[in-house]
Write a protein that holds these residues in place. Sequence first.
Motif, PDB file in Angstrom:
ATOM      1  N   THR A  60      12.883  -2.290 -18.570  1.00 36.89           N
ATOM      2  CA  THR A  60      13.144  -1.467 -19.886  1.00 36.89           C
ATOM      3  C   THR A  60      12.978   0.038 -19.427  1.00 36.89           C
ATOM      4  O   THR A  60      13.138   0.891 -20.069  1.00 36.89           O
ATOM      5  N   GLY A  61      12.462   0.096 -17.968  1.00 40.26           N
ATOM      6  CA  GLY A  61      12.250   1.401 -17.613  1.00 40.26           C
ATOM      7  C   GLY A  61      10.948   2.308 -18.079  1.00 40.26           C
ATOM      8  O   GLY A  61      10.554   3.307 -17.726  1.00 40.26           O
ATOM      9  N   LEU A  62       9.974   1.500 -18.700  1.00 39.73           N
ATOM     10  CA  LEU A  62       8.867   1.988 -19.214  1.00 39.73           C
ATOM     11  C   LEU A  62       7.631   1.967 -18.033  1.00 39.73           C
ATOM     12  O   LEU A  62       6.751   2.539 -18.049  1.00 39.73           O
ATOM     13  N   PHE A  63       7.969   1.024 -16.946  1.00 35.53           N
ATOM     14  CA  PHE A  63       6.806   1.116 -15.922  1.00 35.53           C
ATOM     15  C   PHE A  63       7.441   1.883 -14.457  1.00 35.53           C
ATOM     16  O   PHE A  63       8.656   1.539 -14.316  1.00 35.53           O
ATOM     17  N   LEU A  64       6.480   2.204 -13.889  1.00 37.52           N
ATOM     18  CA  LEU A  64       6.879   2.646 -12.732  1.00 37.52           C
ATOM     19  C   LEU A  64       6.933   1.616 -11.622  1.00 37.52           C
ATOM     20  O   LEU A  64       6.001   0.756 -11.313  1.00 37.52           O
ATOM     21  N   PRO A  65       8.041   1.748 -10.922  1.00 38.79           N
ATOM     22  CA  PRO A  65       8.419   0.790  -9.928  1.00 38.79           C
ATOM     23  C   PRO A  65       7.485   1.207  -8.400  1.00 38.79           C
ATOM     24  O   PRO A  65       7.720   1.995  -7.930  1.00 38.79           O
ATOM     25  N   ILE A  66       6.452   0.414  -8.424  1.00 41.38           N
ATOM     26  CA  ILE A  66       5.563   0.839  -7.347  1.00 41.38           C
ATOM     27  C   ILE A  66       6.088   0.671  -6.094  1.00 41.38           C
ATOM     28  O   ILE A  66       5.748   1.417  -5.185  1.00 41.38           O
ATOM     29  N   SER A  67       7.084  -0.354  -5.729  1.00 43.05           N
ATOM     30  CA  SER A  67       7.628  -0.324  -4.547  1.00 43.05           C
ATOM     31  C   SER A  67       8.487   0.998  -4.086  1.00 43.05           C
ATOM     32  O   SER A  67       8.471   1.154  -2.760  1.00 43.05           O
ATOM     33  N   ASP A  68       8.661   1.772  -4.971  1.00 49.08           N
ATOM     34  CA  ASP A  68       9.387   2.924  -4.447  1.00 49.08           C
ATOM     35  C   ASP A  68       8.337   4.011  -4.096  1.00 49.08           C
ATOM     36  O   ASP A  68       8.526   5.168  -3.670  1.00 49.08           O
ATOM     37  N   TYR A  69       7.018   3.618  -4.203  1.00 52.53           N
ATOM     38  CA  TYR A  69       6.037   4.718  -3.913  1.00 52.53           C
ATOM     39  C   TYR A  69       4.668   4.327  -2.966  1.00 52.53           C
ATOM     40  O   TYR A  69       3.683   4.480  -2.745  1.00 52.53           O
ATOM     41  N   LEU A  70       5.273   3.224  -2.231  1.00 50.92           N
ATOM     42  CA  LEU A  70       4.515   2.774  -1.036  1.00 50.92           C
ATOM     43  C   LEU A  70       4.062   3.332   0.098  1.00 50.92           C
ATOM     44  O   LEU A  70       2.972   3.309   0.562  1.00 50.92           O
ATOM     45  N   ASP A  71       4.601   4.766   0.198  1.00 50.87           N
ATOM     46  CA  ASP A  71       4.216   5.428   1.089  1.00 50.87           C
ATOM     47  C   ASP A  71       2.902   6.143   0.622  1.00 50.87           C
ATOM     48  O   ASP A  71       2.060   6.769   1.537  1.00 50.87           O
ATOM     49  N   HIS A  72       2.442   6.174  -0.534  1.00 45.28           N
ATOM     50  CA  HIS A  72       1.416   6.593  -1.364  1.00 45.28           C
ATOM     51  C   HIS A  72       0.467   5.607  -1.362  1.00 45.28           C
ATOM     52  O   HIS A  72      -0.596   5.784  -2.077  1.00 45.28           O
ATOM     53  N   PRO A 123       3.038  10.949 -10.574  1.00 47.13           N
ATOM     54  CA  PRO A 123       2.846   9.177 -10.356  1.00 47.13           C
ATOM     55  C   PRO A 123       2.319   8.997  -8.804  1.00 47.13           C
ATOM     56  O   PRO A 123       1.707   8.148  -8.605  1.00 47.13           O
ATOM     57  N   GLU A 124       2.636   9.850  -7.791  1.00 48.21           N
ATOM     58  CA  GLU A 124       2.273   9.888  -6.534  1.00 48.21           C
ATOM     59  C   GLU A 124       0.522   9.813  -6.320  1.00 48.21           C
ATOM     60  O   GLU A 124       0.154   8.847  -5.885  1.00 48.21           O
ATOM     61  N   ALA A 125      -0.045  10.604  -7.483  1.00 47.18           N
ATOM     62  CA  ALA A 125      -1.717  10.681  -7.575  1.00 47.18           C
ATOM     63  C   ALA A 125      -2.074   9.290  -8.414  1.00 47.18           C
ATOM     64  O   ALA A 125      -2.956   9.012  -7.798  1.00 47.18           O
ATOM     65  N   VAL A 126      -1.405   8.920  -9.310  1.00 48.21           N
ATOM     66  CA  VAL A 126      -1.845   7.768 -10.030  1.00 48.21           C
ATOM     67  C   VAL A 126      -1.657   6.606  -8.816  1.00 48.21           C
ATOM     68  O   VAL A 126      -2.515   5.639  -8.850  1.00 48.21           O
ATOM     69  N   VAL A 127      -0.674   6.582  -8.201  1.00 49.51           N
ATOM     70  CA  VAL A 127      -0.434   5.433  -7.020  1.00 49.51           C
ATOM     71  C   VAL A 127      -1.586   5.512  -6.196  1.00 49.51           C
ATOM     72  O   VAL A 127      -2.328   4.547  -5.909  1.00 49.51           O
ATOM     73  N   ARG A 128      -1.922   6.598  -5.701  1.00 49.68           N
ATOM     74  CA  ARG A 128      -2.957   6.996  -4.486  1.00 49.68           C
ATOM     75  C   ARG A 128      -4.446   6.460  -5.248  1.00 49.68           C
ATOM     76  O   ARG A 128      -5.173   5.715  -4.315  1.00 49.68           O
ATOM     77  N   TYR A 129      -4.541   6.596  -6.512  1.00 47.46           N
ATOM     78  CA  TYR A 129      -5.790   6.297  -7.322  1.00 47.46           C
ATOM     79  C   TYR A 129      -5.795   4.794  -7.143  1.00 47.46           C
ATOM     80  O   TYR A 129      -6.982   4.143  -6.818  1.00 47.46           O
TER      81      TYR A 129
END
Length: 541
Positions: A135-147, A367-373
């Motif tokens: 649906t596009g509602l959730f962040l794809p974590i795999s796009d942010y694995l560098d973080h 999103p980068e900061a949320v992923v880092r958290y």
Amino acid sequence: MSRKKRQFSLIAMTSIALALTGCGGNSSNGNDATASSQASSQASSQASGDAGVGAGKIVNEPMTLRVMLGEHPNQPLIIDAPSFALREAATGVKLKIETVPSDNYEEKLHTLIATNNLPDIMYAEDTTIQSFANTGLFLPISDYLDHAPNLKKLIEENPQINNLKIGDKLYGFPRLARYQGSAGPFPMIRSDVMKELGLQTPQTFDELYETLKKMKEAYPDSQPMTIRWGTQQLLDVMTYPLGSGFDVYYDYDVDGGKWLYGPAHPEFKEALEFLSKLYKEKLLDPDYAVSTSDTWKEKLSSGKSLFFYDNIGYATAFGASLKAADPDAAFEMIPNMANSQGQKRNYRFPDHWLTENFLISSKVKNPEAVVRYLDWMYSEEGADITNFGKEGEHFTKENGEYKVTDGIKEKYGKETSLYKLQSDLGTGLLAFTLYIDERATSMYSTPDSVKWSENIKRQEKDLKNGIVTRPLEPPLTKEEAEKVKRLRTDLNTVVFQEVDKFIMGVKPMDEFEAFAKKLQKDGSGELESIFNEAQARLESQ
């Protein structure tokens, strides 16, 4: 993981976690997981200019995140518990936690999804992710694995995490195990009654039938075997040991390993025949189809029932209740029993809680900061805080050994529940924790629970005993997922309309072939093909 399965794991943690001292090597993850956390923490400090995860605050300015969690009735979430203050001090991130009763959580989450009014972070089970990931509602974590260097490292060490992908995207931060004991649904029987009647430990399911029959003869008012959560639970825990399986399951004994839709195969009939025999002779709880967790516990704690095939961790509590009236009363584990085909097979609880995940809204501002958290929660610092609390005040560690402090032991002795301890601290599986460490529960272990856990480990080492981990379903494409959802719904509707009739004798067993043919006509073979093709695709990567 469903709420029911999470309760499975929670009781196992409470009763089976080994003693803190010297348990560093007892986990299947063990010291390797700790080492990976430290290595990941070091790697994260070098990641694209980000502040190091586990090495200082992860945001340059204070941040507040709205988090929605399910609240279990046994462990209320206390917003100002020490763990949450410690998280903020370590990361610079303040949490605004919204709780929903666990029984109503999925309904609430689906409502928020429908209205596009999601929190920044939310708990979700794999079925929800499969239904709504596209649906596009959730962040794809795999796009942010560098973080997320900690998660990235853990994926390398545990490639089964890739099974959670929808298409080629990973959407959730899964609950993983830093330290985990061995547990699962295993046969447990009243050993004192066995001794009283001069009965030997059954080695086969046929011998189990004879044993339950003798117990019924000696105690005619008893319901020797009982189950909780009704028909689905009965089939889920009993059909695999009996040589089949329920719903779509992975059978290690077919063609070197294959996904099957159990009720459509002849072996399922044999399982039904065994259960029907127990029901007919009143050896199986006559109310099994509508049994609840509460009625199950009451019957086993009072002596009304004498055998269960479920989470071994519950036996400790049942035994304690029984001993109030009979000091000799006790449950004991039965080793894996052979089925009619001579097989010994059983599922144990899987490593990790991979079906439980935390999602990030695609609308978050940073999103980068949320992923880092969330990734910080996999670090050594994050795991310590979210499982144990404050070092020196709530726990100590030295050379990899964790111990709760004397103050915690005095305040939360064995007369106080684990739930109270973890509720007050804001820690553990029912709190907001991603990297579970079962050593935190060891204060509540018993000699019996430790013995049973070691028993499972010994049986696992002997391949003839057939104790295996229930595998995670392979990742499906969007089209496959939609087709699987439809097929599963249609097939399971038929199964639940008919299966109790076979067990209760309302429908004769010679009608099973017609039942199985209907399932095949309704798409059981197609369902199996989708799963096996997805499994082959996964293994070829």
